[in-house]
Design a protein around this motif. Structure first.
Motif, PDB file in Angstrom:
ATOM      1  N   LEU A 182     -12.574 -46.282 -45.435  1.00 44.34           N
ATOM      2  CA  LEU A 182     -13.731 -46.542 -44.611  1.00 44.34           C
ATOM      3  C   LEU A 182     -14.903 -46.440 -45.494  1.00 44.34           C
ATOM      4  O   LEU A 182     -15.169 -45.257 -45.983  1.00 44.34           O
ATOM      5  CB  LEU A 182     -13.902 -45.703 -43.494  1.00 44.34           C
ATOM      6  N   GLY A 183     -15.740 -47.463 -45.349  1.00 42.06           N
ATOM      7  CA  GLY A 183     -17.175 -47.469 -46.132  1.00 42.06           C
ATOM      8  C   GLY A 183     -17.848 -46.138 -45.852  1.00 42.06           C
ATOM      9  O   GLY A 183     -18.199 -46.109 -44.880  1.00 42.06           O
ATOM     10  N   LEU A 233      -8.791 -53.221 -35.604  1.00 35.32           N
ATOM     11  CA  LEU A 233      -9.510 -52.005 -34.836  1.00 35.32           C
ATOM     12  C   LEU A 233     -10.488 -51.627 -35.294  1.00 35.32           C
ATOM     13  O   LEU A 233     -11.710 -51.159 -34.758  1.00 35.32           O
ATOM     14  CB  LEU A 233      -8.543 -51.254 -34.209  1.00 35.32           C
ATOM     15  N   LEU A 234     -10.329 -51.021 -36.552  1.00 36.50           N
ATOM     16  CA  LEU A 234     -11.457 -50.203 -37.023  1.00 36.50           C
ATOM     17  C   LEU A 234     -12.807 -51.275 -37.496  1.00 36.50           C
ATOM     18  O   LEU A 234     -13.988 -50.796 -37.297  1.00 36.50           O
ATOM     19  CB  LEU A 234     -11.149 -49.717 -38.397  1.00 36.50           C
ATOM     20  N   THR A 235     -12.549 -52.230 -37.903  1.00 36.63           N
ATOM     21  CA  THR A 235     -13.656 -53.375 -38.159  1.00 36.63           C
ATOM     22  C   THR A 235     -14.457 -53.425 -36.647  1.00 36.63           C
ATOM     23  O   THR A 235     -15.744 -53.582 -36.773  1.00 36.63           O
ATOM     24  CB  THR A 235     -13.133 -54.677 -38.641  1.00 36.63           C
ATOM     25  N   GLU A 240     -16.572 -50.216 -38.631  1.00 38.57           N
ATOM     26  CA  GLU A 240     -16.396 -49.795 -39.733  1.00 38.57           C
ATOM     27  C   GLU A 240     -16.012 -50.965 -40.930  1.00 38.57           C
ATOM     28  O   GLU A 240     -15.609 -51.760 -40.558  1.00 38.57           O
ATOM     29  CB  GLU A 240     -15.338 -48.708 -39.736  1.00 38.57           C
ATOM     30  N   THR A 241     -16.483 -50.495 -42.076  1.00 40.23           N
ATOM     31  CA  THR A 241     -16.128 -51.538 -43.179  1.00 40.23           C
ATOM     32  C   THR A 241     -14.829 -50.824 -43.881  1.00 40.23           C
ATOM     33  O   THR A 241     -14.768 -49.783 -44.340  1.00 40.23           O
ATOM     34  CB  THR A 241     -17.231 -51.598 -44.268  1.00 40.23           C
ATOM     35  N   VAL A 242     -13.968 -51.666 -43.799  1.00 39.03           N
ATOM     36  CA  VAL A 242     -12.374 -51.339 -44.245  1.00 39.03           C
ATOM     37  C   VAL A 242     -11.975 -51.691 -45.284  1.00 39.03           C
ATOM     38  O   VAL A 242     -12.069 -52.945 -45.570  1.00 39.03           O
ATOM     39  CB  VAL A 242     -11.470 -51.709 -43.072  1.00 39.03           C
ATOM     40  N   TYR A 243     -11.398 -51.150 -46.280  1.00 37.86           N
ATOM     41  CA  TYR A 243     -10.954 -51.513 -47.645  1.00 37.86           C
ATOM     42  C   TYR A 243      -9.431 -51.186 -47.779  1.00 37.86           C
ATOM     43  O   TYR A 243      -8.976 -49.975 -47.373  1.00 37.86           O
ATOM     44  CB  TYR A 243     -11.727 -50.883 -48.888  1.00 37.86           C
ATOM     45  N   VAL A 244      -8.614 -52.298 -47.936  1.00 30.78           N
ATOM     46  CA  VAL A 244      -7.084 -51.869 -48.478  1.00 30.78           C
ATOM     47  C   VAL A 244      -7.208 -51.165 -49.880  1.00 30.78           C
ATOM     48  O   VAL A 244      -7.253 -52.177 -50.636  1.00 30.78           O
ATOM     49  CB  VAL A 244      -6.298 -52.923 -48.208  1.00 30.78           C
TER      50      VAL A 244
END
Length: 344
Positions: A184-185, A320-322, A326-330
């Motif tokens: 999470l950014g 869901l997080l987006t 949230e900014t989400v990174y795999v």
């Protein structure tokens, strides 16, 4: 008789200023009130009645932390209304790693001289952090300590208590090789590594107001950005997804914090190319000539929290997080190994 001591005031402690500060902070504390609060300011202890309905085996989870030398920026900029968010964030972001809902928070503020309006600003930030994390500010302590702290300086620390049902504790025990690591950014440097930040940017030499083209703002504005609070996003996620592990990326960066969530025999393989590229970290590394290992061992590098989910739930979790903002990174995958974390 009204409480007042001329002798104590002559020694540097103004109790009437303390009462004024309490009056000024009451409206901010009121903003954080939740249904469990059963006491107001003025008692000897904050009282909270947790909701236990539906819980089989409630477990209390606690966390405590301070803001560290980031406080120097608040002093230099004479801006005190956000530093309280950092204090709350450092505690509640730890508590959520176990899957616990933060319930209540207390702060400790030690000052060289009691300036009621400044204290109000600090507590306003604490209240903002509590509202962001859904916990109540049930009390605290303001200590005026002349001769111990300079008149215009202070220290701030906090303490949070949360609760989770024992069967729902997130502890990494169900982690498997092949699981996906999501990041999470962060909002920037957050509240760690500021002794190195201050040295690199020579902040004591009036550089804090310098506009930096790469940042699009002054150095002080960038560095004083409050720590992001992830509590509500993660609480919502764990209602709908099986979150196997969570790590708060604080002091010690990736190398210290990611292994804390890992199960024995498993390694977090992190793809550096999948991580965000925040200008502030590039600037720190180039100006300070800091080795890459030290950057990842000191700063969050754009990732405030790491979460582990199964491959089958990775897309759902990211969606869901987006949706939660949230900014989400795999950012990687769980693999067999004993290193704890490997950056590729």
């Amino acid at each position: 008789m009204k409480s007042f001591s001329e002798s104590y005031k002559a020694a540097g402690v103004d109790v009437t200023a303390g009462y004024q500060a309490v009056e000024l902070m009451k409206s901010h504390v009121a903003r954080t009130t939740t249904p469990g609060v059963i006491s107001g300011l003025g008692g000897f202890g904050g009282m909270f009645r947790p909701e236990l309905a539906g819980m089989k085996e409630p477990v209390l989870v606690s966390g405590t932390d301070g803001v560290g030398t980031k406080l120097r920026l608040a002093f230099l900029m004479d801006q005190h209304n956000t530093i309280g968010v950092d204090c709350v964030a450092m505690c509640v972001n730890d508590v959520i790693c176990g899957g616990a809902q933060p319930l209540f928070f207390l702060d400790y503020l030690a000052v060289g001289k009691n300036h009621p309006e400044k204290i109000e600003q600090i507590v306003a930030g604490v209240a903002d952090g509590c509202v962001q994390s859904g916990c109540a500010l049930v009390g605290g302590e303001t200590a005026e300590m002349p001769g111990f702290y300079p008149e215009d300086e202070y220290d701030l620390a906090g303490f949070c208590v949360g609760m989770v049902d024992r069967e729902k504790i997130i502890d990494g025990s169900r982690m498997r090789a092949g699981d996906v690591i999501l990041g999470l950014g962060s909002s920037g440097v957050h509240s760690n590594g500021f002794s190195l930040v201050r040295k690199v940017f020579r902040l004591e030499e009036s550089n804090i107001g310098r506009y930096v083209e790469e940042l699009g703002k002054t150095l002080g504005e960038e560095l004083l950005t409050p720590t992001k609070i992830y509590v509500k996003s993660i609480l919502q996620l764990i209602k709908e997804c099986d979150v196997k592990a969570v790590s708060h990326i604080t002091g010690g960066g990736f190398y210290e914090n990611i292994p804390r969530m890992m199960k024995n025999g498993l390694t977090a393989r992190i793809e550096k190319s999948a991580l965000p590229s925040l200008p502030v970290f590039h600037l720190l590394q180039s100006v300070g000539n800091i080795p890459e290992h030290d950057m990842y061992n000191t700063f969050n590098m754009g990732i405030g929290m790491c979460l582990v989910v199964s491959p089958e739930e990775a897309d759902k979790a990211k969606t869901l997080l987006t949706a939660a903002g949230e900014t989400v990174y795999v950012m990687g995958q769980v693999a067999e190994g004993t290193e704890g974390v490997v950056l590729c």
